[in-house]
Design a protein around this motif. Sequence first.
Motif, PDB file in Angstrom:
ATOM      1  N   SER A  54      11.949  -1.496  16.279  1.00 20.10           N
ATOM      2  CA  SER A  54      11.640  -2.605  15.818  1.00 20.10           C
ATOM      3  C   SER A  54      10.194  -2.958  16.131  1.00 20.10           C
ATOM      4  O   SER A  54       9.318  -2.075  16.706  1.00 20.10           O
ATOM      5  N   ILE A  55       9.815  -4.079  15.390  1.00 16.17           N
ATOM      6  CA  ILE A  55       8.197  -4.301  15.465  1.00 16.17           C
ATOM      7  C   ILE A  55       7.736  -4.462  16.686  1.00 16.17           C
ATOM      8  O   ILE A  55       6.578  -3.762  17.122  1.00 16.17           O
ATOM      9  N   ASP A  56       8.592  -4.931  17.755  1.00  9.60           N
ATOM     10  CA  ASP A  56       7.893  -5.213  19.000  1.00  9.60           C
ATOM     11  C   ASP A  56       7.552  -3.977  19.856  1.00  9.60           C
ATOM     12  O   ASP A  56       6.700  -3.781  20.684  1.00  9.60           O
ATOM     13  N   ARG A  57       8.468  -2.646  19.323  1.00  7.03           N
ATOM     14  CA  ARG A  57       8.215  -1.448  19.792  1.00  7.03           C
ATOM     15  C   ARG A  57       7.230  -0.484  19.159  1.00  7.03           C
ATOM     16  O   ARG A  57       7.117   0.820  19.599  1.00  7.03           O
ATOM     17  N   ALA A  99       5.925  -5.667   9.372  1.00  8.44           N
ATOM     18  CA  ALA A  99       5.140  -4.630   9.938  1.00  8.44           C
ATOM     19  C   ALA A  99       3.857  -4.271   9.592  1.00  8.44           C
ATOM     20  O   ALA A  99       2.974  -3.966  10.532  1.00  8.44           O
ATOM     21  N   VAL A 100       3.761  -4.391   8.254  1.00  9.94           N
ATOM     22  CA  VAL A 100       2.174  -4.061   7.616  1.00  9.94           C
ATOM     23  C   VAL A 100       1.384  -5.106   8.453  1.00  9.94           C
ATOM     24  O   VAL A 100       0.240  -4.797   8.976  1.00  9.94           O
ATOM     25  N   VAL A 112      -2.171   2.289   5.847  1.00 15.12           N
ATOM     26  CA  VAL A 112      -0.832   1.998   5.479  1.00 15.12           C
ATOM     27  C   VAL A 112      -0.311   2.010   4.223  1.00 15.12           C
ATOM     28  O   VAL A 112      -0.707   1.618   3.288  1.00 15.12           O
ATOM     29  N   ILE A 113       0.892   3.044   3.977  1.00 15.21           N
ATOM     30  CA  ILE A 113       1.198   3.295   2.798  1.00 15.21           C
ATOM     31  C   ILE A 113       2.608   2.765   2.705  1.00 15.21           C
ATOM     32  O   ILE A 113       3.189   3.023   3.915  1.00 15.21           O
ATOM     33  N   THR A 114       3.198   2.078   1.709  1.00 13.39           N
ATOM     34  CA  THR A 114       4.432   1.465   1.901  1.00 13.39           C
ATOM     35  C   THR A 114       5.627   2.236   0.628  1.00 13.39           C
ATOM     36  O   THR A 114       5.212   2.258  -0.393  1.00 13.39           O
ATOM     37  N   ASP A 115       6.769   2.527   0.975  1.00  7.98           N
ATOM     38  CA  ASP A 115       7.586   2.874  -0.074  1.00  7.98           C
ATOM     39  C   ASP A 115       7.885   1.836  -0.843  1.00  7.98           C
ATOM     40  O   ASP A 115       8.512   0.568  -0.226  1.00  7.98           O
ATOM     41  N   ALA A 149       5.782  -4.441  -4.657  1.00  3.36           N
ATOM     42  CA  ALA A 149       4.652  -3.739  -4.582  1.00  3.36           C
ATOM     43  C   ALA A 149       3.538  -4.777  -4.199  1.00  3.36           C
ATOM     44  O   ALA A 149       2.719  -4.676  -3.365  1.00  3.36           O
ATOM     45  N   VAL A 150       3.571  -5.764  -5.194  1.00  5.40           N
ATOM     46  CA  VAL A 150       2.637  -7.030  -4.792  1.00  5.40           C
ATOM     47  C   VAL A 150       3.037  -7.517  -3.465  1.00  5.40           C
ATOM     48  O   VAL A 150       1.951  -7.910  -2.591  1.00  5.40           O
ATOM     49  N   SER A 151       4.083  -7.958  -3.020  1.00  6.96           N
ATOM     50  CA  SER A 151       4.246  -8.514  -1.600  1.00  6.96           C
ATOM     51  C   SER A 151       3.903  -7.517  -0.510  1.00  6.96           C
ATOM     52  O   SER A 151       3.373  -7.923   0.273  1.00  6.96           O
ATOM     53  N   HIS A 152       4.002  -6.279  -0.789  1.00 13.62           N
ATOM     54  CA  HIS A 152       3.370  -5.159   0.067  1.00 13.62           C
ATOM     55  C   HIS A 152       1.667  -5.364   0.100  1.00 13.62           C
ATOM     56  O   HIS A 152       1.208  -5.331   1.373  1.00 13.62           O
ATOM     57  N   ALA A 153       1.177  -5.588  -0.879  1.00 10.81           N
ATOM     58  CA  ALA A 153      -0.339  -5.807  -1.047  1.00 10.81           C
ATOM     59  C   ALA A 153      -0.706  -7.015  -0.122  1.00 10.81           C
ATOM     60  O   ALA A 153      -1.766  -7.036   0.536  1.00 10.81           O
ATOM     61  N   GLU A 154       0.166  -7.916  -0.562  1.00 11.78           N
ATOM     62  CA  GLU A 154      -0.268  -9.232   0.033  1.00 11.78           C
ATOM     63  C   GLU A 154      -0.291  -9.140   1.544  1.00 11.78           C
ATOM     64  O   GLU A 154      -1.002  -9.846   2.160  1.00 11.78           O
ATOM     65  N   ALA A 155       0.729  -8.331   2.224  1.00 15.97           N
ATOM     66  CA  ALA A 155       0.802  -8.118   3.454  1.00 15.97           C
ATOM     67  C   ALA A 155      -0.347  -7.186   4.116  1.00 15.97           C
ATOM     68  O   ALA A 155      -0.485  -7.440   5.467  1.00 15.97           O
ATOM     69  N   GLY A 156      -0.948  -6.514   3.234  1.00 14.13           N
ATOM     70  CA  GLY A 156      -2.065  -5.705   3.562  1.00 14.13           C
ATOM     71  C   GLY A 156      -1.795  -4.284   3.588  1.00 14.13           C
ATOM     72  O   GLY A 156      -2.601  -3.379   4.108  1.00 14.13           O
ATOM     73  N   ALA A 157      -1.123  -3.872   2.872  1.00 16.74           N
ATOM     74  CA  ALA A 157      -0.885  -2.277   2.416  1.00 16.74           C
ATOM     75  C   ALA A 157      -2.045  -1.990   1.942  1.00 16.74           C
ATOM     76  O   ALA A 157      -2.489  -2.411   0.815  1.00 16.74           O
ATOM     77  N   ASP A 158      -2.500  -0.694   2.142  1.00 15.44           N
ATOM     78  CA  ASP A 158      -3.617   0.034   1.615  1.00 15.44           C
ATOM     79  C   ASP A 158      -3.081   0.795   0.230  1.00 15.44           C
ATOM     80  O   ASP A 158      -3.989   0.993  -0.740  1.00 15.44           O
ATOM     81  N   MET A 159      -1.693   1.197   0.347  1.00 17.57           N
ATOM     82  CA  MET A 159      -1.334   2.115  -0.918  1.00 17.57           C
ATOM     83  C   MET A 159       0.140   1.941  -1.066  1.00 17.57           C
ATOM     84  O   MET A 159       0.820   1.619   0.026  1.00 17.57           O
ATOM     85  N   VAL A 160       0.718   1.841  -2.153  1.00 13.91           N
ATOM     86  CA  VAL A 160       1.925   1.681  -2.373  1.00 13.91           C
ATOM     87  C   VAL A 160       2.494   2.816  -2.979  1.00 13.91           C
ATOM     88  O   VAL A 160       1.895   3.730  -3.700  1.00 13.91           O
TER      89      VAL A 160
END
Length: 322
Positions: A54-57, A99-100, A112-115, A149-160
Motif C-alpha cells: 500500500s502507498i503508506d508502506r 503512487a507516482v 519512475v516508469i509506469t506500466d 499514459a497522459v494521466s501517468h505523465a500528469e502525476a509525474g512519471a518520467d517514462m511510460v
Amino acid sequence: MIKRPRRLRSSQAIRNLVRETVLHVEDFIYPLFVVEGENIKEEISSMPDVYHFSIDRLREEIMELKSLGIRYIILFGIPNHKDECGSEGFAHDGIVQKAVRAIKEWDPEMFVITDVCMCEYTSHGHCGILTETGYVDNDKTLEYLTKIAVSHAEAGADMVAPSDMMDGRISALRQGLDEAGYMNVSIMAYSAKYSSSFYGPFREAAHSAPSFGDRKTYQMDPANSDEALREGALDCEEGADIIMVKPALSYLDVIRRFKDNFNMPIAAYNVSGEYSMLKLAVKNGLLSEDAIYESVMSIKRAGATIIITYFAKELARKMKGC
C-alpha cells in the motif's frame, strides 16, 4: 606446427581485467506492485521476497532502493474497482497516479516508469476494449491507452511503458503525450512481448489473468523471431525511445537480434516465472545463489542494455558486499 589459441589461464585478477560483461546496479529497473488500502506489505505467494505495497508502506521500500543505489523502478497498480473500460487506469486518483505523486515527493530523483496496459484494470482481464464478439478492438483501445499514459505523465512519471501489444500504440501515445505538453516523457515499448508460459506468477501478483480465452491474438508466437524484428522496427519508426524483449532468458537470441539490428537502447524483462524458478531452485538446494548472477549476466551478454528484474535488490546487495 600450428599454434592453437588458448583460453586465459591465470589469476582471478587477470580474469577480472579482461572480463567482457559486467553487471552494474545502473543496469536494473526494479518492478513494484502497489495496491489500495493501508499498512499492507504482503508477500506474493508465487514470488518469494516480492511484495504488494500500500502507498503508506511504499516509502520504506523506496528508501531501501535508494540506499542500494537502485534509481529506476517500474510501477504496476492493482485497483479495488475494475470495469469493462478499465477506468481506474486513467483516473486522477488511480492507484498508480497516487503512487507516482508520493514517490516523487519522497525522492524526486527516483526515475519512475509506469506500466501502461489495461489488463490490471478491466473486469475481463484483457489488455484492451472488447468488441461484442469478444475480440480486442485495437483502435478503440489506443484511445484508452493514451488516456492512461497522459494521466501517468500528469502525476509525474518520467517514462511510460506500454505493454499491451496493440498495433500503432507507440505513435498514439507519442502524439497524445506531446499534445498534452509532455514531450519529455519517454516511451519504453514492449516491442517483442511473447505469449509466454513464464508470466504465471505475475498474473497472480497483478490480479490480471484473463477471465476467458487468452492473449495469443495480440501477443507474439514464441516460435517467431523474424516477426520480433518487424515489431521492433515499427516501434522505432513510431517514436519509441527504448525497445524491449519479454521474457528474457528463453529469448536471448531475440535480444541478440535486436542488438545487431537496431541502434537503440535494448531492454529485457527478466519475468516472474524466470525469477520464481531460480528462487525455488536455490531454496531447495538444487542451485547455488551464483546461478542468479549468471542468469542475469547472460541477459546483458546477449545485448540488453537495460534489465527489468525482480533480482535487482539482491544483486545490488551482492555488488555492495552486503
